[in-house]
Structures are given as structure tokens and as C-alpha cells.
Design a protein around this motif. Structure first.
Motif, PDB file in Angstrom:
ATOM      1  N   SER A   1       0.840  -1.197   0.000  1.00 12.58           N
ATOM      2  CA  SER A   1       0.000   0.000   0.000  1.00 12.58           C
ATOM      3  C   SER A   1       0.871   1.242   0.000  1.00 12.58           C
ATOM      4  O   SER A   1       1.899   1.286   0.692  1.00 12.58           O
ATOM      5  CB  SER A   1      -0.911   0.005   1.240  1.00 12.58           C
ATOM      6  OG  SER A   1      -1.705  -1.163   1.294  1.00 12.58           O
ATOM      7  N   PRO A   2       0.506   2.269  -0.753  1.00 13.91           N
ATOM      8  CA  PRO A   2       1.343   3.477  -0.835  1.00 13.91           C
ATOM      9  C   PRO A   2       1.370   4.234   0.490  1.00 13.91           C
ATOM     10  O   PRO A   2       0.316   4.503   1.077  1.00 13.91           O
ATOM     11  CB  PRO A   2       0.663   4.304  -1.927  1.00 13.91           C
ATOM     12  CG  PRO A   2      -0.760   3.850  -1.923  1.00 13.91           C
ATOM     13  CD  PRO A   2      -0.716   2.392  -1.571  1.00 13.91           C
ATOM     14  N   PRO A   3       2.560   4.572   0.993  1.00 16.73           N
ATOM     15  CA  PRO A   3       2.643   5.341   2.233  1.00 16.73           C
ATOM     16  C   PRO A   3       1.935   6.688   2.108  1.00 16.73           C
ATOM     17  O   PRO A   3       1.787   7.241   1.002  1.00 16.73           O
ATOM     18  CB  PRO A   3       4.149   5.523   2.433  1.00 16.73           C
ATOM     19  CG  PRO A   3       4.767   4.386   1.677  1.00 16.73           C
ATOM     20  CD  PRO A   3       3.890   4.173   0.491  1.00 16.73           C
ATOM     21  N   ILE A   4       1.512   7.205   3.256  1.00 15.53           N
ATOM     22  CA  ILE A   4       0.847   8.511   3.296  1.00 15.53           C
ATOM     23  C   ILE A   4       1.802   9.526   3.914  1.00 15.53           C
ATOM     24  O   ILE A   4       2.346   9.304   5.004  1.00 15.53           O
ATOM     25  CB  ILE A   4      -0.442   8.456   4.141  1.00 15.53           C
ATOM     26  CG1 ILE A   4      -1.430   7.453   3.565  1.00 15.53           C
ATOM     27  CG2 ILE A   4      -1.091   9.835   4.204  1.00 15.53           C
ATOM     28  CD1 ILE A   4      -2.704   7.323   4.389  1.00 15.53           C
ATOM     29  N   LEU A   5       1.974  10.648   3.213  1.00 14.57           N
ATOM     30  CA  LEU A   5       2.759  11.762   3.740  1.00 14.57           C
ATOM     31  C   LEU A   5       1.785  12.882   4.100  1.00 14.57           C
ATOM     32  O   LEU A   5       1.089  13.417   3.239  1.00 14.57           O
ATOM     33  CB  LEU A   5       3.771  12.251   2.691  1.00 14.57           C
ATOM     34  CG  LEU A   5       4.631  13.462   3.084  1.00 14.57           C
ATOM     35  CD1 LEU A   5       5.478  13.164   4.319  1.00 14.57           C
ATOM     36  CD2 LEU A   5       5.514  13.897   1.914  1.00 14.57           C
TER      37      LEU A   5
END
Length: 423
Positions: A309-313
Motif C-alpha cells: 500500500s502506498p505510504p501517506i505523507l
């Protein structure tokens, strides 16, 4: 009585009924009935009263009782009640000998525990027929008792096995939790917090961190395919490949000559992990991974997203950004190269690595939380707490929104980096 009558033995020593107790206050009746029974091969005990018969039942429980109804002192009806109250193994068939034929009398006898009735004087053919009927009942009862015993033994064995498995799983959970010994760690002015919530005793998620030197941080979130013990065993192996305790075994760390350990490029780390899995034919599972090599002195982050899953910034001023564009999982295909992304964090920014247990959680309206829902969850929790409290709040909000808050559909895990927030 003819010879043919004497030869027709209804059961004898090999049947379900072998011991018969005859109870009658008439010695003549005792002799007549017991003589017929002995000719047919039965072991016969006799008693002239209810109390005497009860003593015999205690010493040697009969398979069948033939008792007169009308006896002085204790009647056959009362004796039947006492007989049924005895603590004994197996069922004893009870026939009342009586001249009574009224329906009320029959009902009274059945209520006392009698199985059958035989009118006096006793007819040999009818007695044989009643004994055969009783033998079928006793035989079925013994078969049922034996079946119940076998079922009880099987259930007891299953309970023992289940308890042993439960103990093993509890121990396995303790071991898996020990793979994440630190849930919170300070790196200068930055902080890392970890969350690991398996959906069962053990799971296939793993989060962790390691630091080869000042301002150097490796942070990862891993999700092994499948669930349960097999996945948990794979996570234990991966934890060894990314060990924070033994840097010489960590595939993400590089040491040349006498220089200290340094972080490898994330793409190289993913490639090395993939080689390890490809070299082991006994491992059929694969894993997804988001791994960040962070330079905390500059805020430069290098990320590899191997199917994870794409990390959240989450920027300090509010904007939310999903980072990464996928990539192949680890252990799925041989000889894979992995792209990596670079970005810079500013003071007060948050970076969340997480498993799809968050985004694929089913909410009360039947839909999945999704990336947008998770982003909102992070923003809301960032207003409510910091560090481990932030992750705990996220998990609480997640389960509150779930259709079944008491049952996780998948493991839930997260790694949170709060950059330069402690000055």
C-alpha cells in the motif's frame, strides 16, 4: 415342556442379557420361573422380597429383573423405583409380573420405571418373547453407551489437542510480538511509533525499524500473503533479514572495510530480499513491502514500494500525499529490479506506512475504508494525539467504523515517522 422348547435359547451367555434376577414371595413361582431361565442358559439369582433383591442388585447387578408386583412389605412397584435409583453401569431391563391389566395400573407401572409386563401364571413362550424384546433394548442401550463413550473420549482428546494448540498459539503470539520489541523510539528530534494487531493469534504483518548510525533510519511495513501460522513463520524469517539487533545479518545494511554500517539503497534491499526468497524452494508465500531509508539530518527519504500500500505523507500544513506507484511483491518473480522514490520531509511532517488491513476494513455501510477513508482517519487522529497515542486512536476509530468491531478481517499494522517534532 417339550425338548424343542428347551433347545430354543433366546440369548444365553453370549447375548446382551446373561444375568437375570427373579423376585417373588412365592417359592413355587421362584422355582418354576428360575428353572425355565436356567434351561435357556441364563445365570439366575432369586430373592423373596424387595430389600433382599436390592442387596443382590448392589452385589451383582442383573441385566434383567422379573419381579412380582404384589409382595408384602416392599411391593414390586416400590422395588422398581428403588432399582431405577441405583447407581449402576448400563441399563437393567425390568419386567413386572402381575395379574393387573387395568390401563391405570399399567401407567403406574411405567411411571415407576418398568419396561414391560407379564401376566401370571407365566407362559414360557410369552416369557421368551418378552426377554428377546428386552435383549434388543439392552443391546441398543449398550451400543449407544459405547458410542457415547467413544464420542466422549474423542471430544476429550479433541479438547486436549485444542488446548495444546491454543497454548502453542499463545506462545507463538508472544514470540511474534517479540519481533517488534520497541513500539516507540526517539531519533534525535524525530519519533517512530509502531502498531501491530493480528486478526488471529498470529498474523502475517510485520513492522520494524533499525538504525545503523546517527540520523540514519530504516523503517518498513511488510504484509506476508495468507494468514495464520505459515505467514507468521515467514514474518519471523523476514525479521531476521531486517534485524536491528544483528546488523551483520540485515540485508538492508552494508559494511565495507572498517567503515560503520550504512543503509543500502532501498531498491537494492528489495532485490536482495527477493533473492533470499527465490533461493528457498520451501517458501511458497510472497510479501509486499514499503521500506524507507531515511536521512534524518536532511529529511531526505528514499522509498521502495514492492506491491505494498502506498505510504501517506501528511504535511504539517495539512496536504495529504500518497507516495509510490506499486511494484512487484517480494518472492513472486525471480530476478526483479525495484524502482525507488525520493522525497523530502519538513519539520512536523508525518509519514505513515501501513498494511491493507486498514484500507480493506469493511465499514458499517458495507464498503471498504479505502485510501481516502484512511487519509481522513490519519488527519483526525493527528488532531487527537501524537506518537503511539495517534496510532492507538487510529485503530480505535477504525474499529468504531467497522461493521464488526470485534472481528478484524485482516491483520492491521502501521509504522509512523514524526519528523523533527520534538524540538
Amino acid at each position: 415342556m417339550s425338548n424343542s422348547e428347551r433347545l430354543e435359547c433366546p440369548s444365553g451367555q453370549t447375548g446382551a442379557i446373561s444375568r437375570v434376577l427373579v423376585v417373588d414371595d412365592s417359592n413355587l413361582q421362584l422355582r418354576i420361573v428360575s428353572a425355565m431361565l436356567k434351561r435357556w442358559g441364563f445365570e439366575v439369582d432369586v430373592a423373596t422380597s424387595g430389600p433382599e433383591a436390592l442387596q443382590l442388585c448392589l452385589r451383582s447387578p442383573p441385566d434383567l429383573v422379573l419381579s412380582d408386583w404384589m409382595m408384602p412389605g416392599m411391593t414390586g412397584l416400590e422395588f422398581c423405583r428403588r432399582f431405577r435409583a441405583l447407581d449402576r453401569d448400563g441399563y437393567g431391563y425390568f419386567i413386572l409380573l402381575t395379574s393387573k391389566s387395568d390401563k391405570a395400573d399399567v401407567a403406574q407401572g411405567l411411571d415407576a420405571g418398568a419396561d414391560d409386563f407379564l401376566t401370571k401364571p407365566v407362559n414360557a413362550h410369552e416369557l421368551r418373547a418378552r426377554i428377546k424384546a428386552g435383549e434388543r433394548i439392552v443391546s441398543m442401550e449398550r451400543q449407544l453407551t459405547e458410542t457415547n463413550r467413544q464420542v466422549s473420549d474423542a471430544l476429550r482428546e479433541l479438547r486436549d489437542i485444542h488446548e495444546a494448540i491454543e497454548n502453542d498459539l499463545r506462545q507463538a503470539r508472544t514470540i511474534q510480538q517479540s519481533l517488534v520489541p520497541e513500539r516507540v523510539r526517539i531519533f534525535g528530534s524525530s519519533r517512530v511509533s509502531l502498531l501491530l494487531q493480528p486478526c488471529g493469534h498470529v498474523g502475517g504483518d510485520l513492522v520494524g525499524m533499525f538504525s545503523p548510525g546517527p540520523d540514519q533510519l530504516g523503517l518498513y511495513s511488510i504484509d506476508v500473503s495468507g494468514h495464520g501460522i505459515t505467514s507468521a513463520m515467514v514474518t519471523a524469517r523476514v525479521a531476521g533479514y531486517l534485524s536491528s539487533t544483528f546488523p551483520e545479518q540485515n540485508v538492508a545494511l552494508d559494511r565495507q572495510s572498517d567503515r560503520p554500517f550504512a543503509l543500502r539503497e532501498p531498491g537494492d534491499t528489495a532485490r536482495r530480499l527477493n533473492q533470499r526468497f527465490a533461493a528457498d524452494p520451501g517458501v511458497e508465500e510472497y510479501l509486499t513491502m514499503a521500506y524507507v531509508a531515511a536521512d534524518l539530518s536532511t529529511g531526505v527519504m528514499r522509498l521502495v514500494q514492492a506491491g505494498h500500500s502506498p505510504p501517506i505523507l501528511l504535511r504539517r500544513d495539512g496536504p495529504v500525499q500518497f507516495i509510490g506507484d506499486g511494484g512487484l511483491p517480494i518472492g513472486l518473480v525471480d530476478d526483479v529490479t525495484y524502482d525507488q522514490h525520493s522525497f523530502r520531509m519538513q519539520r512536523g511532517d508525518l509519514l505513515l506506512l501501513y498494511s491493507d488491513g486498514f484500507t480493506e476494513a469493511v465499514t458499517k455501510d458495507g464498503s471498504m475504508l479505502g485510501e481516502d477513508g484512511l487519509a481522513q482517519l490519519l488527519c483526525d487522529s493527528a488532531q487527537a494525539g501524537k506518537g503511539p497515542d495517534l496510532l492507538s486512536d487510529m485503530f480505535w476509530r477504525l474499529t468504531t467504523e467497522m461493521a464488526d468491531p470485534d472481528r478484524l478481517g485482516d491483520d492491521v499494522s502501521a509504522a509512523l515517522l514524526e519528523y523533527d517534532v520534538l524540538r
